[in-house]
Motif scaffolding. Structure first.
Motif, PDB file in Angstrom:
ATOM      1  N   THR A  48       0.840  -0.958  -0.346  1.00 34.29           N
ATOM      2  CA  THR A  48       0.133  -0.310   0.007  1.00 34.29           C
ATOM      3  C   THR A  48       0.802   0.941   0.157  1.00 34.29           C
ATOM      4  O   THR A  48       1.368   1.295   0.868  1.00 34.29           O
ATOM      5  CB  THR A  48      -0.971  -0.200   1.260  1.00 34.29           C
ATOM      6  N   GLU A  70      -3.243   3.586  -3.024  1.00 36.97           N
ATOM      7  CA  GLU A  70      -3.561   2.537  -3.207  1.00 36.97           C
ATOM      8  C   GLU A  70      -2.608   1.336  -2.916  1.00 36.97           C
ATOM      9  O   GLU A  70      -2.170   1.416  -2.669  1.00 36.97           O
ATOM     10  CB  GLU A  70      -2.500   2.418  -4.980  1.00 36.97           C
ATOM     11  N   THR A  71      -3.664   0.314  -3.022  1.00 44.38           N
ATOM     12  CA  THR A  71      -3.190  -1.341  -2.344  1.00 44.38           C
ATOM     13  C   THR A  71      -3.029  -2.345  -3.273  1.00 44.38           C
ATOM     14  O   THR A  71      -4.060  -2.490  -4.455  1.00 44.38           O
ATOM     15  CB  THR A  71      -4.130  -1.776  -1.623  1.00 44.38           C
ATOM     16  N   MET A  72      -2.372  -3.109  -3.701  1.00 45.61           N
ATOM     17  CA  MET A  72      -2.218  -3.932  -5.366  1.00 45.61           C
ATOM     18  C   MET A  72      -1.082  -5.246  -4.029  1.00 45.61           C
ATOM     19  O   MET A  72      -0.728  -5.338  -3.553  1.00 45.61           O
ATOM     20  CB  MET A  72      -1.059  -3.359  -5.655  1.00 45.61           C
ATOM     21  N   GLY A  80      -1.942  -8.521  -8.821  1.00 44.69           N
ATOM     22  CA  GLY A  80      -2.156  -7.630  -9.844  1.00 44.69           C
ATOM     23  C   GLY A  80      -4.004  -6.849  -9.377  1.00 44.69           C
ATOM     24  O   GLY A  80      -4.064  -5.893 -10.377  1.00 44.69           O
ATOM     25  N   HIS A  81      -4.675  -7.140  -8.418  1.00 47.13           N
ATOM     26  CA  HIS A  81      -5.597  -6.811  -7.622  1.00 47.13           C
ATOM     27  C   HIS A  81      -4.718  -5.380  -7.397  1.00 47.13           C
ATOM     28  O   HIS A  81      -4.062  -4.894  -6.109  1.00 47.13           O
ATOM     29  CB  HIS A  81      -6.614  -7.452  -7.039  1.00 47.13           C
ATOM     30  N   VAL A  82      -5.832  -4.448  -7.592  1.00 47.04           N
ATOM     31  CA  VAL A  82      -5.585  -2.857  -6.818  1.00 47.04           C
ATOM     32  C   VAL A  82      -6.972  -1.839  -6.544  1.00 47.04           C
ATOM     33  O   VAL A  82      -7.955  -1.986  -7.276  1.00 47.04           O
ATOM     34  CB  VAL A  82      -5.474  -1.883  -7.576  1.00 47.04           C
ATOM     35  N   TRP A  83      -7.080  -1.629  -5.453  1.00 44.39           N
ATOM     36  CA  TRP A  83      -7.650  -0.994  -4.864  1.00 44.39           C
ATOM     37  C   TRP A  83      -6.912   0.654  -4.213  1.00 44.39           C
ATOM     38  O   TRP A  83      -5.820   0.247  -3.811  1.00 44.39           O
ATOM     39  CB  TRP A  83      -8.508  -1.202  -3.488  1.00 44.39           C
ATOM     40  N   ARG A  84      -7.844   1.691  -4.918  1.00 44.95           N
ATOM     41  CA  ARG A  84      -7.339   2.615  -4.438  1.00 44.95           C
ATOM     42  C   ARG A  84      -8.467   3.748  -3.538  1.00 44.95           C
ATOM     43  O   ARG A  84      -9.630   3.322  -3.392  1.00 44.95           O
ATOM     44  CB  ARG A  84      -7.003   3.622  -5.525  1.00 44.95           C
ATOM     45  N   HIS A  95      -5.434  -1.595   3.350  1.00 44.25           N
ATOM     46  CA  HIS A  95      -3.727  -3.472   3.430  1.00 44.25           C
ATOM     47  C   HIS A  95      -4.483  -4.720   4.134  1.00 44.25           C
ATOM     48  O   HIS A  95      -3.892  -5.569   3.752  1.00 44.25           O
ATOM     49  CB  HIS A  95      -3.028  -2.209   3.833  1.00 44.25           C
TER      50      HIS A  95
END
Length: 107
Positions: A48, A70-72, A80-84, A95
């Motif tokens: 994160t 951003e957490t990846m 590759g999953h991403v959350w913003r 996280h």
């Protein structure tokens, strides 16, 4: 995370997120922008970080606030999953959720 514009002393974004404000912050390295990094295995990790000014124009907003965090997940079934997020608090909380998700995939 090292503190610099455009964040207050708790790491939350200031209301002024103009390009001039971000220009002052653009010299920070990934390591200085890192909020959390959790290694799940030799091939899976969750990171994160606070996005930089180059990414800001690509991330959109939440309730008028830029998605600054951003957490990846890197590696594994969810690579590759991403959350913003708009706030540091959400980024830190999610996280932990992303780590739990990635750990479940490794079980």
């Amino acid at each position: 995370m090292g503190q610099s514009a455009p964040f207050d002393s708790q790491g939350n974004p200031l209301s002024d997120t103009s390009s001039e404000t971000f220009a002052d912050w653009s010299g920070l390295t990934i390591e200085r922008r890192l909020i959390a990094r959790t290694r799940i295995s030799d091939t899976v990790a969750v990171s994160t970080l606070c996005l930089g000014p180059d990414e800001l124009g690509q991330v959109g907003t939440i309730n008028g606030e830029p998605r600054l965090y951003e957490t990846m997940i890197v590696g594994g079934a969810r690579d590759g999953h991403v959350w913003r997020y708009a706030t540091l608090e959400l980024a830190r909380t999610d996280h932990a959720a992303a780590v739990a998700l990635a750990m479940g995939d490794e079980a």
